[in-house]
Write an enzyme that holds these catalytic residues in place. Structure first.
Site, PDB file in Angstrom:
ATOM      1  N   HIS A  75       0.828  -1.211   0.000  1.00  0.00           N
ATOM      2  CA  HIS A  75       0.000   0.000   0.000  1.00  0.00           C
ATOM      3  C   HIS A  75       0.862   1.261   0.000  1.00  0.00           C
ATOM      4  O   HIS A  75       1.944   1.281   0.580  1.00  0.00           O
ATOM      5  CB  HIS A  75      -0.905   0.014   1.242  1.00  0.00           C
ATOM      6  CG  HIS A  75      -2.057  -0.931   1.125  1.00  0.00           C
ATOM      7  ND1 HIS A  75      -3.196  -0.822   1.871  1.00  0.00           N
ATOM      8  CD2 HIS A  75      -2.246  -2.007   0.321  1.00  0.00           C
ATOM      9  CE1 HIS A  75      -4.041  -1.789   1.546  1.00  0.00           C
ATOM     10  NE2 HIS A  75      -3.479  -2.521   0.611  1.00  0.00           N
ATOM     11  N   TYR A 203     -10.121   4.612   6.957  1.00  0.00           N
ATOM     12  CA  TYR A 203     -10.355   4.994   8.347  1.00  0.00           C
ATOM     13  C   TYR A 203     -11.531   5.965   8.357  1.00  0.00           C
ATOM     14  O   TYR A 203     -11.457   7.028   7.716  1.00  0.00           O
ATOM     15  CB  TYR A 203      -9.122   5.690   8.932  1.00  0.00           C
ATOM     16  CG  TYR A 203      -7.886   4.800   9.070  1.00  0.00           C
ATOM     17  CD1 TYR A 203      -7.601   4.157  10.268  1.00  0.00           C
ATOM     18  CD2 TYR A 203      -6.990   4.627   8.012  1.00  0.00           C
ATOM     19  CE1 TYR A 203      -6.468   3.354  10.417  1.00  0.00           C
ATOM     20  CE2 TYR A 203      -5.854   3.832   8.145  1.00  0.00           C
ATOM     21  CZ  TYR A 203      -5.606   3.199   9.350  1.00  0.00           C
ATOM     22  OH  TYR A 203      -4.485   2.407   9.481  1.00  0.00           O
ATOM     23  N   PRO A 295      -4.635  -0.952  19.138  1.00  0.00           N
ATOM     24  CA  PRO A 295      -4.341  -1.344  17.756  1.00  0.00           C
ATOM     25  C   PRO A 295      -4.509  -0.236  16.711  1.00  0.00           C
ATOM     26  O   PRO A 295      -4.155  -0.442  15.546  1.00  0.00           O
ATOM     27  CB  PRO A 295      -5.337  -2.485  17.502  1.00  0.00           C
ATOM     28  CG  PRO A 295      -6.424  -2.290  18.491  1.00  0.00           C
ATOM     29  CD  PRO A 295      -5.818  -1.634  19.680  1.00  0.00           C
ATOM     30  N   LYS A 299       0.812  -0.726  15.469  1.00  0.00           N
ATOM     31  CA  LYS A 299       2.233  -0.694  15.831  1.00  0.00           C
ATOM     32  C   LYS A 299       2.728  -1.935  16.567  1.00  0.00           C
ATOM     33  O   LYS A 299       3.929  -2.194  16.623  1.00  0.00           O
ATOM     34  CB  LYS A 299       2.532   0.533  16.719  1.00  0.00           C
ATOM     35  CG  LYS A 299       2.466   1.856  15.985  1.00  0.00           C
ATOM     36  CD  LYS A 299       3.561   1.960  14.959  1.00  0.00           C
ATOM     37  CE  LYS A 299       3.317   3.071  13.966  1.00  0.00           C
ATOM     38  NZ  LYS A 299       3.923   2.885  12.671  1.00  0.00           N
ATOM     39  N   TYR A 387       3.510   6.737  10.764  1.00  0.00           N
ATOM     40  CA  TYR A 387       2.609   5.662  10.336  1.00  0.00           C
ATOM     41  C   TYR A 387       3.385   4.537   9.646  1.00  0.00           C
ATOM     42  O   TYR A 387       3.147   3.359   9.908  1.00  0.00           O
ATOM     43  CB  TYR A 387       1.545   6.244   9.409  1.00  0.00           C
ATOM     44  CG  TYR A 387       0.483   5.268   8.957  1.00  0.00           C
ATOM     45  CD1 TYR A 387      -0.620   4.981   9.761  1.00  0.00           C
ATOM     46  CD2 TYR A 387       0.566   4.639   7.718  1.00  0.00           C
ATOM     47  CE1 TYR A 387      -1.594   4.091   9.348  1.00  0.00           C
ATOM     48  CE2 TYR A 387      -0.403   3.741   7.296  1.00  0.00           C
ATOM     49  CZ  TYR A 387      -1.485   3.468   8.112  1.00  0.00           C
ATOM     50  OH  TYR A 387      -2.450   2.577   7.698  1.00  0.00           O
TER      51      TYR A 387
HETATM   52  P1  FAD Z   1       2.077 -12.748  21.028  1.00  0.00           P
HETATM   53  O1  FAD Z   1       1.645 -12.706  19.618  1.00  0.00           O
HETATM   54  O2  FAD Z   1       1.069 -12.511  22.101  1.00  0.00           O
HETATM   55  O3  FAD Z   1       2.799 -14.131  21.268  1.00  0.00           O
HETATM   56  C1  FAD Z   1       3.134 -14.598  22.555  1.00  0.00           C
HETATM   57  C2  FAD Z   1       3.134 -16.116  22.556  1.00  0.00           C
HETATM   58  O4  FAD Z   1       3.517 -16.586  23.849  1.00  0.00           O
HETATM   59  C3  FAD Z   1       1.754 -16.702  22.274  1.00  0.00           C
HETATM   60  O5  FAD Z   1       1.849 -17.675  21.252  1.00  0.00           O
HETATM   61  C4  FAD Z   1       1.322 -17.279  23.603  1.00  0.00           C
HETATM   62  O6  FAD Z   1       0.474 -18.413  23.445  1.00  0.00           O
HETATM   63  C5  FAD Z   1       2.665 -17.642  24.223  1.00  0.00           C
HETATM   64  N1  FAD Z   1       2.642 -17.747  25.683  1.00  0.00           N
HETATM   65  C6  FAD Z   1       1.976 -16.967  26.568  1.00  0.00           C
HETATM   66  N2  FAD Z   1       2.182 -17.387  27.828  1.00  0.00           N
HETATM   67  C7  FAD Z   1       3.019 -18.443  27.747  1.00  0.00           C
HETATM   68  C8  FAD Z   1       3.571 -19.316  28.706  1.00  0.00           C
HETATM   69  N3  FAD Z   1       3.312 -19.173  30.021  1.00  0.00           N
HETATM   70  N4  FAD Z   1       4.391 -20.317  28.285  1.00  0.00           N
HETATM   71  C9  FAD Z   1       4.657 -20.476  26.974  1.00  0.00           C
HETATM   72  N5  FAD Z   1       4.135 -19.689  26.011  1.00  0.00           N
HETATM   73  C10 FAD Z   1       3.319 -18.688  26.392  1.00  0.00           C
HETATM   74  N6  FAD Z   1       0.140  -4.998  15.379  1.00  0.00           N
HETATM   75  C11 FAD Z   1       0.632  -4.485  14.233  1.00  0.00           C
HETATM   76  O7  FAD Z   1       1.848  -4.233  14.168  1.00  0.00           O
HETATM   77  N7  FAD Z   1      -0.148  -4.251  13.116  1.00  0.00           N
HETATM   78  C12 FAD Z   1      -1.493  -4.479  13.150  1.00  0.00           C
HETATM   79  O8  FAD Z   1      -2.181  -4.314  12.139  1.00  0.00           O
HETATM   80  C13 FAD Z   1      -2.064  -4.941  14.381  1.00  0.00           C
HETATM   81  N8  FAD Z   1      -3.386  -5.165  14.474  1.00  0.00           N
HETATM   82  C14 FAD Z   1      -3.861  -5.762  15.608  1.00  0.00           C
HETATM   83  C15 FAD Z   1      -5.215  -6.018  15.665  1.00  0.00           C
HETATM   84  C16 FAD Z   1      -5.744  -6.645  16.798  1.00  0.00           C
HETATM   85  C17 FAD Z   1      -7.215  -6.901  16.867  1.00  0.00           C
HETATM   86  C18 FAD Z   1      -4.877  -7.041  17.887  1.00  0.00           C
HETATM   87  C19 FAD Z   1      -5.422  -7.764  19.098  1.00  0.00           C
HETATM   88  C20 FAD Z   1      -3.532  -6.783  17.837  1.00  0.00           C
HETATM   89  C21 FAD Z   1      -3.009  -6.136  16.707  1.00  0.00           C
HETATM   90  N9  FAD Z   1      -1.656  -5.850  16.620  1.00  0.00           N
HETATM   91  C22 FAD Z   1      -1.175  -5.243  15.492  1.00  0.00           C
HETATM   92  C23 FAD Z   1      -0.744  -6.246  17.711  1.00  0.00           C
HETATM   93  C24 FAD Z   1       0.000  -7.560  17.440  1.00  0.00           C
HETATM   94  O9  FAD Z   1      -0.915  -8.596  17.142  1.00  0.00           O
HETATM   95  C25 FAD Z   1       0.867  -7.956  18.651  1.00  0.00           C
HETATM   96  O10 FAD Z   1       1.664  -6.840  19.007  1.00  0.00           O
HETATM   97  C26 FAD Z   1       1.779  -9.158  18.354  1.00  0.00           C
HETATM   98  O11 FAD Z   1       1.024 -10.354  18.388  1.00  0.00           O
HETATM   99  C27 FAD Z   1       2.931  -9.285  19.371  1.00  0.00           C
HETATM  100  O12 FAD Z   1       3.671 -10.455  19.129  1.00  0.00           O
HETATM  101  P2  FAD Z   1       4.399 -11.213  20.323  1.00  0.00           P
HETATM  102  O13 FAD Z   1       5.066 -12.385  19.705  1.00  0.00           O
HETATM  103  O14 FAD Z   1       5.222 -10.249  21.094  1.00  0.00           O
HETATM  104  O15 FAD Z   1       3.237 -11.673  21.306  1.00  0.00           O
HETATM  105  C1  PHB Z   2      -5.449  -4.467  10.629  1.00  0.00           C
HETATM  106  O1  PHB Z   2      -5.570  -4.797   9.442  1.00  0.00           O
HETATM  107  O2  PHB Z   2      -5.575  -5.285  11.558  1.00  0.00           O
HETATM  108  C2  PHB Z   2      -5.150  -3.045  10.966  1.00  0.00           C
HETATM  109  C3  PHB Z   2      -4.749  -2.197   9.950  1.00  0.00           C
HETATM  110  C4  PHB Z   2      -4.474  -0.858  10.247  1.00  0.00           C
HETATM  111  C5  PHB Z   2      -4.625  -0.399  11.540  1.00  0.00           C
HETATM  112  C6  PHB Z   2      -5.000  -1.261  12.559  1.00  0.00           C
HETATM  113  C7  PHB Z   2      -5.268  -2.594  12.282  1.00  0.00           C
HETATM  114  O3  PHB Z   2      -4.376   0.922  11.784  1.00  0.00           O
END
Ligand code: FAD
Ligand code: PHB
Length: 410
Positions: A75, A203, A295, A299, A387
């Site tokens: 994009h 948005y 979200p 980020k 962004y």
């Molecule tokens: P997680 O993905 O939470 O992974 C952690 C892992 O640790 C999991 O698999 C979990 O099961 C495991 N775990 C937990 N506890 C234990 C334990 N005790 N023992 C062993 N394993 C364990 N971010 C963006 O950059 N762009 C986006 O568009 C965006 N959109 C989002 C939309 C939504 C609706 C949501 C909820 C989040 C969004 N995010 C976005 C945020 C993004 O999804 C998270 O920041 C990302 O998942 C972080 O990755 P992580 O590996 O640090 O943590």
């Molecule tokens: C998404 O696709 O999950 C998404 C995209 C842009 C945003 C937030 C979430 O600003």
């Protein structure tokens, strides 16, 4: 008790843990990843979708972007709707950087396959994970793998276990400072089997609340609605979700939105959390384990990838040259980037949402800020640099450069 040894024990097989394991392996550093959920569960978990160009570049440099390059949707701008008018923010024209839409679960699948192909050790469905002796030079992780009690001795433990993980809980309360902010609304998100009604992200700021039209592929739409916190999903049958989306995206009374079967739905609370420092002894936290953002600005995953990049570089220098300085600077470098991400996420959240306690004056100020964004090139450029993630490179540039150093020889 079965005893294992590795250089870095990684808790969590989300994007942070898997990417860290992969980057370390590229530099000849051994790791074991411990995940409490099943492989199926982590591969199906619907979450992020917007990857900044810096995150894509990191995945590409690490040889992880074959499918992303084929299937990711690049994009160059997004659309902003408010006051019944539409505007385009051409972020690539303003910054030279693009973003890429690619589902987090697809990235996780690619990472798991890459670890598998390289003979990496990723254990799923692991119970009772408990980091021990993290303040010493011989940290260990106790856990249960396939019913067997296991103790893993390591040089370092990486806490990549997300916001509800166990690693952060093992740090004594007095050793860190935490910051938290909870917003008075949530996002109801759906994944729908229907081609997106828009090419670019849309948005929409509306008096009934914010709405976002995003996508995961040419056949799958991702849509969000601002709702009350802890909104019961049962109150949102399909027809109500689509009707509300149509209303919030409508222009000149025209409601054009492709509708289709809803594949998954969830309500996400809007919360910010940060912990300083991101390290305690030989335990280093990365990604959501150390910080979360609402979200709105997409980020979270990008900040997680930025942490992992810095941590992999610091560990590489420690193993290759015995130098602790990059590890000692890990928190400082990541926290500067993280606070920048927090600030921008807060800005975007307050710009886009209707706050329940907002008075008429606050509504007018928000409209003025939106108008400024679409009429001032300077305002749009500053916004776009945040962004697309370009602003972060100014903070992490030096640490990132160390990662490009030659991989360590074993
Ligand atoms: P997680 O993905 O939470 O992974 C952690 C892992 O640790 C999991 O698999 C979990 O099961 C495991 N775990 C937990 N506890 C234990 C334990 N005790 N023992 C062993 N394993 C364990 N971010 C963006 O950059 N762009 C986006 O568009 C965006 N959109 C989002 C939309 C939504 C609706 C949501 C909820 C989040 C969004 N995010 C976005 C945020 C993004 O999804 C998270 O920041 C990302 O998942 C972080 O990755 P992580 O590996 O640090 O943590
Ligand atoms: C998404 O696709 O999950 C998404 C995209 C842009 C945003 C937030 C979430 O600003």
């Amino acid at each position: 008790m079965r005893r294992l040894r590795t250089q870095v024990a990684i808790v969590g097989a989300g994007p942070s843990g898997l990417l860290l394991s992969h980057l370390l392996a590229l530099r000849g550093i051994d790791s074991i990843v411990l995940e409490q959920r099943s492989r199926d569960y982590v591969e199906q978990r619907v979450r992020a979708g917007l990857l900044e160009q810096g995150t894509v570049d990191l995945l590409r440099e690490a040889g992880l972007a074959d499918r992303l390059d084929r299937e990711g949707l690049v994009h160059e701008g997004f659309e902003l709707r408010f006051d019944g008018s539409q505007h385009r923010l051409p972020f690539t024209e303003l910054t030279g950087w693009t973003t890429c839409m690619y589902g987090q679960q697809e990235m996780v699948k690619d990472l798991i396959r890459a670890r598998e192909a390289a003979g990496g050790q990723v254990h799923f469905s692991v119970d009772d994970v408990a980091p021990r002796d993290v303040a010493t030079t011989c940290p260990r992780v106790r856990c249960t793998i396939a019913g067997d009690a296991v103790e893993i001795a390591a040089d370092f433990i990486a806490g990549c276990d997300g916001f509800h993980g166990v690693c952060r809980q093992t740090i004594p309360a007095g050793a860190v400072t935490t910051y938290e902010h909870v917003y008075p609304f949530a996002w109801l998100g759906i994944l729908a089997a229907v081609p997106p009604s828009t090419v670019e992200l849309l948005y929409a700021v509306h008096e009934r609340g914010f709405a976002l039209h995003s996508m995961r592929s040419p056949a799958i739409s991702r849509l969000y609605l601002q709702v009350a916190p802890a909104e019961p999903l049962a109150d949102w049958p399909d027809h109500r979700i689509w009707a509300e989306l149509r209303t919030r995206f409508a222009l000149d009374g025209e409601e054009a939105l492709n509708e289709g079967p809803i594949l998954s739905r969830s309500v996400t609370e809007m919360r910010s959390f940060a912990m300083e420092p991101m390290q305690y002894g030989r335990l280093f936290l990365a990604g959501d384990a150390a910080h979360i953002v609402p979200p709105s600005a997409a980020k979270g995953l990008n900040l997680a990838a930025a942490d992992v990049r810095v941590l992999a570089a610091a560990l590489t220098v420690w193993y290759a040259e015995g130098r602790p300085d990059l590890l000692e600077g890990y928190s400082r470098v990541c926290l500067a980037a993280m606070w920048q991400g927090q600030e921008f996420s807060a800005v975007m959240t307050s710009l886009l949402h209707r706050f329940p306690d907002e008075d008429r004056y606050a509504v007018k100020l928000r409209q003025a800020r939106l108008r400024d964004l679409v009429t001032s090139r300077a305002a749009a450029t500053a916004f776009a640099e945040q962004y697309v993630g370009l602003a972060r490179t100014r903070l992490t540039g030096a640490a990132g450069a160390a990662l490009s150093a030659r991989p360590a020889q074993r």
